[in-house]
Design a protein around this motif. Structure first.
Motif, mmCIF file in Angstrom:
data_model
loop_
_atom_site.group_PDB
_atom_site.id
_atom_site.type_symbol
_atom_site.label_atom_id
_atom_site.label_comp_id
_atom_site.label_asym_id
_atom_site.label_seq_id
_atom_site.Cartn_x
_atom_site.Cartn_y
_atom_site.Cartn_z
ATOM 1 N N VAL A 104 21.034 68.204 70.439
ATOM 2 C CA VAL A 104 21.693 67.942 69.395
ATOM 3 C C VAL A 104 22.791 67.270 69.907
ATOM 4 N N ARG A 105 22.802 66.009 68.940
ATOM 5 C CA ARG A 105 23.835 65.021 69.141
ATOM 6 C C ARG A 105 24.840 64.950 68.015
ATOM 7 N N PRO A 106 26.105 64.676 68.116
ATOM 8 C CA PRO A 106 27.034 64.614 67.162
ATOM 9 C C PRO A 106 26.629 63.593 66.190
ATOM 10 N N GLU A 107 26.002 62.344 66.315
ATOM 11 C CA GLU A 107 25.560 61.492 65.492
ATOM 12 C C GLU A 107 24.286 61.729 64.574
ATOM 13 N N TYR A 108 23.627 62.927 64.853
ATOM 14 C CA TYR A 108 22.398 63.700 64.267
ATOM 15 C C TYR A 108 23.000 64.208 62.962
ATOM 16 N N CYS A 109 24.501 64.575 62.665
ATOM 17 C CA CYS A 109 24.847 65.196 61.504
ATOM 18 C C CYS A 109 24.080 66.501 61.218
ATOM 19 N N ALA A 110 24.020 67.334 62.350
ATOM 20 C CA ALA A 110 23.350 68.603 62.130
ATOM 21 C C ALA A 110 24.201 69.715 61.767
ATOM 22 N N ASP A 125 30.615 79.263 52.964
ATOM 23 C CA ASP A 125 31.677 79.186 53.813
ATOM 24 C C ASP A 125 31.237 78.253 54.814
ATOM 25 N N GLU A 126 32.228 77.383 55.455
ATOM 26 C CA GLU A 126 31.721 76.500 56.691
ATOM 27 C C GLU A 126 32.749 76.539 57.628
ATOM 28 N N THR A 127 32.166 76.404 59.052
ATOM 29 C CA THR A 127 33.126 76.217 60.180
ATOM 30 C C THR A 127 32.186 75.135 60.717
ATOM 31 N N SER A 128 33.329 74.363 61.580
ATOM 32 C CA SER A 128 32.833 73.142 62.723
ATOM 33 C C SER A 128 32.917 73.758 63.957
ATOM 34 N N VAL A 129 31.750 73.237 64.585
ATOM 35 C CA VAL A 129 31.966 73.305 66.442
ATOM 36 C C VAL A 129 31.489 72.197 66.902
ATOM 37 N N GLN A 130 32.318 71.792 68.061
ATOM 38 C CA GLN A 130 31.792 70.628 68.724
ATOM 39 C C GLN A 130 30.565 71.398 69.785
ATOM 40 N N ILE A 131 29.743 70.339 69.669
ATOM 41 C CA ILE A 131 28.352 70.751 70.463
ATOM 42 C C ILE A 131 28.638 70.978 71.901
ATOM 43 N N ASN A 132 29.404 69.983 72.429
ATOM 44 C CA ASN A 132 29.565 70.233 74.139
ATOM 45 C C ASN A 132 30.288 71.690 74.221
ATOM 46 N N GLU A 133 31.103 72.091 73.366
ATOM 47 C CA GLU A 133 31.857 73.345 73.595
ATOM 48 C C GLU A 133 31.171 74.702 72.771
ATOM 49 N N ILE A 134 30.203 74.521 72.247
ATOM 50 C CA ILE A 134 29.672 75.592 71.470
ATOM 51 C C ILE A 134 29.514 77.059 72.421
ATOM 52 N N THR A 135 29.679 78.180 71.741
ATOM 53 C CA THR A 135 29.267 79.404 72.686
ATOM 54 C C THR A 135 28.379 80.182 71.866
ATOM 55 N N PRO A 136 27.929 81.039 72.243
ATOM 56 C CA PRO A 136 27.237 81.973 71.481
ATOM 57 C C PRO A 136 28.125 82.902 70.422
ATOM 58 N N HIS A 146 26.944 85.812 54.321
ATOM 59 C CA HIS A 146 25.750 85.880 53.276
ATOM 60 C C HIS A 146 25.379 84.247 53.013
ATOM 61 N N CYS A 147 26.388 83.438 53.055
ATOM 62 C CA CYS A 147 25.963 81.812 52.849
ATOM 63 C C CYS A 147 27.079 81.320 53.830
ATOM 64 N N HIS A 148 26.534 80.704 54.821
ATOM 65 C CA HIS A 148 27.583 80.069 55.646
ATOM 66 C C HIS A 148 26.799 78.882 56.732
ATOM 67 N N CYS A 149 27.683 77.942 56.922
ATOM 68 C CA CYS A 149 27.250 76.583 57.233
ATOM 69 C C CYS A 149 28.006 76.378 58.606
ATOM 70 N N VAL A 150 27.440 76.337 59.769
ATOM 71 C CA VAL A 150 28.056 75.891 61.034
ATOM 72 C C VAL A 150 27.647 74.562 61.414
ATOM 73 N N ARG A 151 28.677 73.338 61.125
ATOM 74 C CA ARG A 151 28.512 72.018 61.285
ATOM 75 C C ARG A 151 28.657 71.690 62.717
ATOM 76 N N LEU A 152 27.781 71.125 63.392
ATOM 77 C CA LEU A 152 27.624 70.654 64.700
ATOM 78 C C LEU A 152 28.128 69.442 65.039
ATOM 79 N N ILE A 153 29.320 69.131 65.279
ATOM 80 C CA ILE A 153 30.114 67.946 65.526
ATOM 81 C C ILE A 153 30.229 67.299 66.910
#
Length: 153
Positions: A104-110, A125-136, A146-153
């Motif tokens: 996944v790359r930031p420009e993919y807007c995943a 609810d939403e959180t954002s995490v940088q792809i190159n710094e993501i951890t488990p 229950h309903c959550h989005c992790v934005r991969l930036i």
């Protein structure tokens, strides 16, 4: 109601099958196991998910998903939708983390989204995490939420 975990993106992503499961037709299974009568009632063209070992179904499987529940439209309008399956445990989360870093790359807007379908639109609810710094640990919320989005930036 059913819970789903999905990966959505504006760009295509590769599928991943860490368990080695195969999509086979009933006809192919009959050829593999000719003595078995358990497949006789099914049409030969029906596709079945197959693995030698039941544990394979617990591993990470990311697949392009054309038949997702309509409730997803409440939360995402992306061109590409992928189902995330497997037993949600530390191994799967580590596999998913590595998949994200590799594919996944930031420009993919995943985004990775978990939601319950069948109960109407829920507050997400939403959180954002940088792809190159993501951890488990960044993905652990998807098990409990229950309903959550992790934005991969």
């Amino acid at each position: 109601m059913s819970q789903y975990r999905i990966l959505v993106s504006d760009c295509p992503l590769p599928e991943a099958n860490y368990g080695g499961t195969l999509k086979l037709t009933v006809k192919e299974l009959k050829a593999m196991y000719p003595a078995s009568r358990s497949w006789d009632e099914l049409d030969d063209s029906v596709q079945v998910l197959y693995a030698e070992d039941e544990a394979a179904f617990q591993k990470l499987n990311i697949f392009e998903w054309g038949g997702y529940p309509y409730d997803l439209d409440f939360y995402a309008e992306k061109s590409y939708v992928y189902g995330i399956e497997g037993r949600w445990n530390q191994e799967l989360v580590e596999q998913l983390t590595e998949y994200i870093k590799s594919n996944v790359r930031p420009e993919y807007c995943a985004d990775i989204i978990t939601f319950w379908a069948g109960d109407g639109e829920q507050r997400m609810d939403e959180t954002s995490v940088q792809i190159n710094e993501i951890t488990p640990d960044d993905l652990a919320i998807l098990e409990r939420a229950h309903c959550h989005c992790v934005r991969l930036i």
